[in-house]
Design a protein around this motif. Structure first.
Motif, mmCIF file in Angstrom:
data_model
loop_
_atom_site.group_PDB
_atom_site.id
_atom_site.type_symbol
_atom_site.label_atom_id
_atom_site.label_comp_id
_atom_site.label_asym_id
_atom_site.label_seq_id
_atom_site.Cartn_x
_atom_site.Cartn_y
_atom_site.Cartn_z
ATOM 1 N N ARG A 290 0.842 -1.203 0.000
ATOM 2 C CA ARG A 290 0.000 0.000 0.000
ATOM 3 C C ARG A 290 0.884 1.262 0.000
ATOM 4 O O ARG A 290 0.578 2.250 -0.683
ATOM 5 C CB ARG A 290 -0.919 -0.016 1.235
ATOM 6 N N GLU A 294 0.776 4.248 -2.783
ATOM 7 C CA GLU A 294 0.620 5.688 -2.504
ATOM 8 C C GLU A 294 1.664 6.484 -3.281
ATOM 9 O O GLU A 294 1.362 7.535 -3.856
ATOM 10 C CB GLU A 294 0.762 5.981 -1.000
ATOM 11 N N LEU A 297 0.967 6.648 -7.123
ATOM 12 C CA LEU A 297 -0.159 7.500 -7.556
ATOM 13 C C LEU A 297 -0.032 8.938 -7.047
ATOM 14 O O LEU A 297 -0.961 9.738 -7.227
ATOM 15 C CB LEU A 297 -1.480 6.881 -7.078
ATOM 16 N N HIS A 307 -11.916 10.196 -11.034
ATOM 17 C CA HIS A 307 -11.227 10.256 -9.743
ATOM 18 C C HIS A 307 -11.137 8.877 -9.095
ATOM 19 O O HIS A 307 -10.146 8.548 -8.434
ATOM 20 C CB HIS A 307 -11.934 11.249 -8.821
ATOM 21 N N PHE A 308 -12.160 8.060 -9.315
ATOM 22 C CA PHE A 308 -12.181 6.717 -8.706
ATOM 23 C C PHE A 308 -10.977 5.869 -9.112
ATOM 24 O O PHE A 308 -10.594 4.920 -8.414
ATOM 25 C CB PHE A 308 -13.479 5.976 -9.101
ATOM 26 N N LYS A 309 -10.370 6.211 -10.253
ATOM 27 C CA LYS A 309 -9.257 5.387 -10.738
ATOM 28 C C LYS A 309 -8.045 5.443 -9.803
ATOM 29 O O LYS A 309 -7.234 4.516 -9.791
ATOM 30 C CB LYS A 309 -8.824 5.857 -12.125
ATOM 31 N N ILE A 310 -7.926 6.522 -9.052
ATOM 32 C CA ILE A 310 -6.735 6.652 -8.194
ATOM 33 C C ILE A 310 -6.777 5.587 -7.094
ATOM 34 O O ILE A 310 -5.818 4.841 -6.894
ATOM 35 C CB ILE A 310 -6.646 8.083 -7.617
ATOM 36 N N GLU A 311 -7.893 5.474 -6.403
ATOM 37 C CA GLU A 311 -8.008 4.453 -5.361
ATOM 38 C C GLU A 311 -8.048 3.049 -5.990
ATOM 39 O O GLU A 311 -7.454 2.103 -5.460
ATOM 40 C CB GLU A 311 -9.269 4.714 -4.510
ATOM 41 N N LEU A 312 -8.733 2.937 -7.121
ATOM 42 C CA LEU A 312 -8.796 1.632 -7.800
ATOM 43 C C LEU A 312 -7.385 1.142 -8.166
ATOM 44 O O LEU A 312 -7.054 -0.038 -7.965
ATOM 45 C CB LEU A 312 -9.653 1.750 -9.065
ATOM 46 N N LYS A 314 -4.557 1.951 -6.732
ATOM 47 C CA LYS A 314 -3.810 1.593 -5.515
ATOM 48 C C LYS A 314 -4.191 0.177 -5.066
ATOM 49 O O LYS A 314 -3.334 -0.640 -4.727
ATOM 50 C CB LYS A 314 -4.113 2.599 -4.401
ATOM 51 N N ARG A 315 -5.472 -0.104 -5.068
ATOM 52 C CA ARG A 315 -5.909 -1.446 -4.634
ATOM 53 C C ARG A 315 -5.447 -2.517 -5.626
ATOM 54 O O ARG A 315 -5.128 -3.645 -5.236
ATOM 55 C CB ARG A 315 -7.437 -1.471 -4.501
#
Ligand SMILES: Cc1cc2nc3c(=O)[nH]c(=O)nc-3n(C[C@H](O)[C@H](O)[C@H](O)COP(=O)(O)OP(=O)(O)OC[C@H]3O[C@@H](n4cnc5c(N)ncnc54)[C@H](O)[C@@H]3O)c2cc1C
Length: 329
Positions: A290, A294, A297, A307-312, A314-315
């Motif tokens: 993780r 961070e 990204l 915007h959702f792609k940033i967390e997606l 990372k996961r």
């Protein structure tokens, strides 16, 4: 249909000369990108030079490298026993793309030179700096859910669509070419695709008429522990929303070295070098992965719908590394 001249040549340098002689000429391999884009008037070559009869279709394995001919199909490369054994990340990346029928037709060089799936690029009535320099970019304030968050500029946010290229960039592959004057050169994969900057229409480090002859993939023993994870809206026949190509070199549960490539979120096949440095010497835990995500990204720039792609992403990175760590070799 627009009229164009079709040429078939039998020597690589002749192909390069034939295209270099006409500003409007293009090479044709499997045609799964070029013919599609000709049908919708996005590409309008006046001369099409077929490279399918040039050979360049073998996969040569030695102790140090694998040399892959430009005309090797995506299927041939993905199913080659040495590729499956030594570079699972490459085989998995290719097999996650398109469909079996397309992979049987699509060539390695064509995959590297496929064009963005940005709907504004593919619509001649839309503004697109990549297709028509200086015309603007309708994606910036348009529907940009599928667009890039890394490597973007104020002139273009189109995502590079290839899966195979994300694995190639992680493996430090080299693209070998021949030019019209017969000279040859090799370009490190990392330097081959160009971020849009002020010149989104300049996508790759090739001269007009420069022919890709083969790709060289160096032997990387650590790549046996590698993985490609692709996240998308449906399980097949779909481009990535986010993808990660990872290589993990472990000493017990400590990371000796790691490599990370990203797809679906960047304007070119993306190598996350800072994240790789962070990983080396640390424990191969989900928390460590993780932390790397961070860093990878940190420079992301999102627009209204992506915007959702940033967390997606990372996961996706954490899951890809965890899968590589847990793989039983
Ligand atoms: C419906 C659909 C779904 C797809 N899904 C995916 C996916 O999920 N993931 C993915 O990664 N890809 C996907 N693709 C892209 C597909 O992998 C590419 O279209 C294919 O790899 C292109 O190869 P080709 O041989 O058909 O190239 P062509 O269409 O013949 O050529 C493509 C480009 O490469 C140039 N070119 C070809 N050979 C050479 C050479 N030797 N030297 C220099 N230039 C050359 C051509 O001039 C042209 O500009 C999809 C394609 C389609 C149509």
């Amino acid at each position: 249909m627009r009229a164009f001249t079709f040429q078939r040549v039998t020597a690589a340098a002749d192909a390069a000369r034939a295209v270099a002689a006409h500003p409007g000429a293009m090479f044709l391999a499997g045609g799964t990108t070029l013919v599609d884009l000709m049908k919708v008037d996005v590409l309008t070559p006046d001369t099409v030079v077929s490279v399918r009869h040039l050979g360049m279709s073998s996969i040569d394995v030695s102790d140090d490298v694998i040399a892959v001919g430009a005309n090797v199909t995506n299927s041939q490369l993905a199913w080659h026993p040495v590729v499956r054994d030594r570079y699972p990340v490459l085989s998995e990346a290719i097999l996650s793309g398109a469909t079996a029928q397309l992979r049987n037709m699509a060539t390695v060089a064509g995959n590297i030179l496929q064009r963005t799936r940005c709907p504004y690029f593919r619509d001649v009535h839309a503004s697109c700096n990549r297709r028509h320099p200086g015309s603007g970019c309708d994606a910036l304030d348009g529907f940009n859910r599928g667009h890039a968050v890394l490597g973007v500029s104020e002139h273009c946010i189109a995502t590079h669509p290839s899966d195979m290229c994300v694995a190639m960039v992680v493996l430090d592959a080299e693209v070998h070419t021949v030019r019209a004057d017969g000279t040859t050169r090799s370009i490190l994969f990392r330097d081959f695709h160009l971020a849009p900057g002020d010149t989104p229409h300049v996508e790759v480090a090739l001269e007009h008429g420069e022919l890709i002859t083969h790709i060289v993939i160096p032997h990387l023993p650590a790549a046996r522990r590698s993985h490609y994870l692709k996240v998308r809206d449906r399980a097949s026949y779909e481009f990535a929303l986010a993808s990660a190509a990872v290589v993990l070199d472990l000493d017990g549960d400590t990371i000796r070295a790691a490599r990370l490539g990203l797809g679906g979120i960047a304007t070119k096949p993306w190598r996350a070098i800072g994240a790789e440095h962070f990983l080396s010497g640390r424990k191969a835990s989900d928390d460590t992965f993780r932390g790397a995500a961070e860093i990878a990204l940190a420079g992301a720039v999102a627009r209204e719908h992506n915007h959702f792609k940033i967390e997606l992403a990372k996961r996706t990175i954490v899951r890809a590394f965890a899968a590589a760590r847990d793989a039983k070799l």
